[in-house]
Design an enzyme around this catalytic site. Structure first.
Site, mmCIF file in Angstrom:
data_model
loop_
_atom_site.group_PDB
_atom_site.id
_atom_site.type_symbol
_atom_site.label_atom_id
_atom_site.label_comp_id
_atom_site.label_asym_id
_atom_site.label_seq_id
_atom_site.Cartn_x
_atom_site.Cartn_y
_atom_site.Cartn_z
ATOM 1 N N ASN A 1 -3.305 58.589 2.595
ATOM 2 C CA ASN A 1 -2.778 59.909 2.940
ATOM 3 C C ASN A 1 -1.246 59.839 2.869
ATOM 4 O OD1 ASN A 1 -2.821 62.050 5.901
ATOM 5 N ND2 ASN A 1 -2.643 62.582 3.759
ATOM 6 N N ASN B 1 -0.934 62.876 -11.157
ATOM 7 C CA ASN B 1 -1.493 64.220 -11.190
ATOM 8 C C ASN B 1 -0.901 65.153 -10.128
ATOM 9 O OD1 ASN B 1 -3.627 66.300 -11.847
ATOM 10 N ND2 ASN B 1 -4.177 65.854 -9.720
ATOM 11 N N SER C 1 1.808 70.400 -18.070
ATOM 12 C CA SER C 1 1.253 71.750 -18.179
ATOM 13 C C SER C 1 1.851 72.429 -19.402
ATOM 14 C CB SER C 1 1.589 72.573 -16.930
ATOM 15 O OG SER C 1 1.312 73.949 -17.127
ATOM 16 N N TYR D 1 8.483 75.900 -11.646
ATOM 17 C CA TYR D 1 7.315 75.111 -12.044
ATOM 18 C C TYR D 1 7.429 74.705 -13.508
ATOM 19 C CZ TYR D 1 2.430 73.897 -12.987
ATOM 20 O OH TYR D 1 1.287 73.247 -13.373
ATOM 21 N N ALA D 2 7.820 75.651 -14.358
ATOM 22 C CA ALA D 2 7.945 75.369 -15.785
ATOM 23 C C ALA D 2 9.011 74.309 -16.038
ATOM 24 C CB ALA D 2 8.282 76.653 -16.546
ATOM 25 N N SER E 1 9.931 71.955 -14.002
ATOM 26 C CA SER E 1 9.431 70.651 -13.545
ATOM 27 C C SER E 1 8.528 70.011 -14.587
ATOM 28 C CB SER E 1 8.688 70.795 -12.210
ATOM 29 O OG SER E 1 7.405 71.388 -12.368
ATOM 30 N N LYS E 2 7.725 70.821 -15.261
ATOM 31 C CA LYS E 2 6.808 70.274 -16.258
ATOM 32 C C LYS E 2 7.529 69.934 -17.561
ATOM 33 C CE LYS E 2 3.155 70.352 -13.694
ATOM 34 N NZ LYS E 2 2.535 69.081 -13.249
#
Length: 251
Positions: free
Chosen positions: A60, A89, A141, A156-157, A159-160
């Protein structure tokens, strides 16, 4: 394919793609380490892995915290003595844009997990993967290859897109040591990523996403690609980014 006695470290394994990947590897005889922030979900994944004859190591942890990353790698080595395969992931979605005024808040949170955290895990795990001549698979992604629409996905974009560059850089640096590094860029996949971002989502939400094949992938499809890339059939593949988007980039 068989991964008997291989040690597979799956970051972001509490649900979705990571969970399916952990379960898939245990079916093929691997010793799996599952890492995630949600203890309850991790235990559910662990119980599914155990049905395949292997009780995974459950950690964890939050990869946006450096001490947690150090602990992840150390506990894996303490338990199994090696790392053969690293599956990066972990990923989160948060919404923000220039005009809403919260772009930088979402950027910092997303980057710390989706990019910086993965870079930290890779840095600490690589010396061990070099010893086994293993490999790394990063889950990116198609968002990293397209214009963010709507702009609330900008962070988000980014980061990918950064993860795609890091994949190539890591592949170049680790290739002389016999380590392969590749990425997979899914399109829409039935997971709880939007739900975790505070957005109510169901199958219909994903089904509304436009793809050329008019379908959405299952986590198992991505897991199958991860295992394929990790196996001996892809011994000559490194620095590549495999798009698994049902033709989303074509629309």
């Amino acid at each position: 394919m068989s991964f008997v006695d291989k040690v597979v470290l799956v970051i972001g394994a509490s649900s979705g793609i990571g969970a399916s990947t952990a379960i898939g590897f245990t079916k093929e005889g691997a010793k799996v380490v599952i890492v995630g922030r949600n203890e309850g979900k991790l235990q559910i994944v662990a119980s599914e892995c155990k049905k395949n004859g292997h009780d995974p190591l459950v950690i964890n942890a939050d990869i946006s915290i450096d001490d947690d990353v150090t602990r992840i790698v150390q506990e894996t080595i303490d338990k199994y003595g090696k790392i053969d395969i690293l599956v990066n992931n972990a990923g989160i979605v948060r919404f923000g844009s220039i005009l809403t005024g919260n772009l930088m808040n979402t950027f910092d949170e997303i980057i710390n997990t989706n990019l910086r955290g993965i870079m930290k895990v890779t840095t600490l795990a690589s010396p061990h993967i070099i010893k086994t001549k293993g490999n790394i698979v990063n889950i990116s992604s198609v968002a990293g290859q397209a214009v963010p629409k709507p702009p609330i996905f900008t962070s988000y974009a980014i980061s990918k897109a950064g993860l795609d560059v890091f994949t190539k850089a890591a592949a170049v640096e680790l290739a002389p040591h016999g380590v392969r590094v590749n990425a997979i860029s899914p399109g829409p996949v039935y997971t709880d990523v939007l739900e975790n971002a505070g957005v109510k989502s169901d199958k219909e939400t994903f089904d509304e996403m436009k793809t050329a094949l008019n379908r959405v992938s299952t986590p198992e499809e991505v897991a199958n690609m991860i295992m394929y890339l990790s196996g001996d059939k892809c011994i000559g593949v490194t620095g590549s980014n495999f798009v698994l988007d049902n033709g989303m980039l074509l629309t």
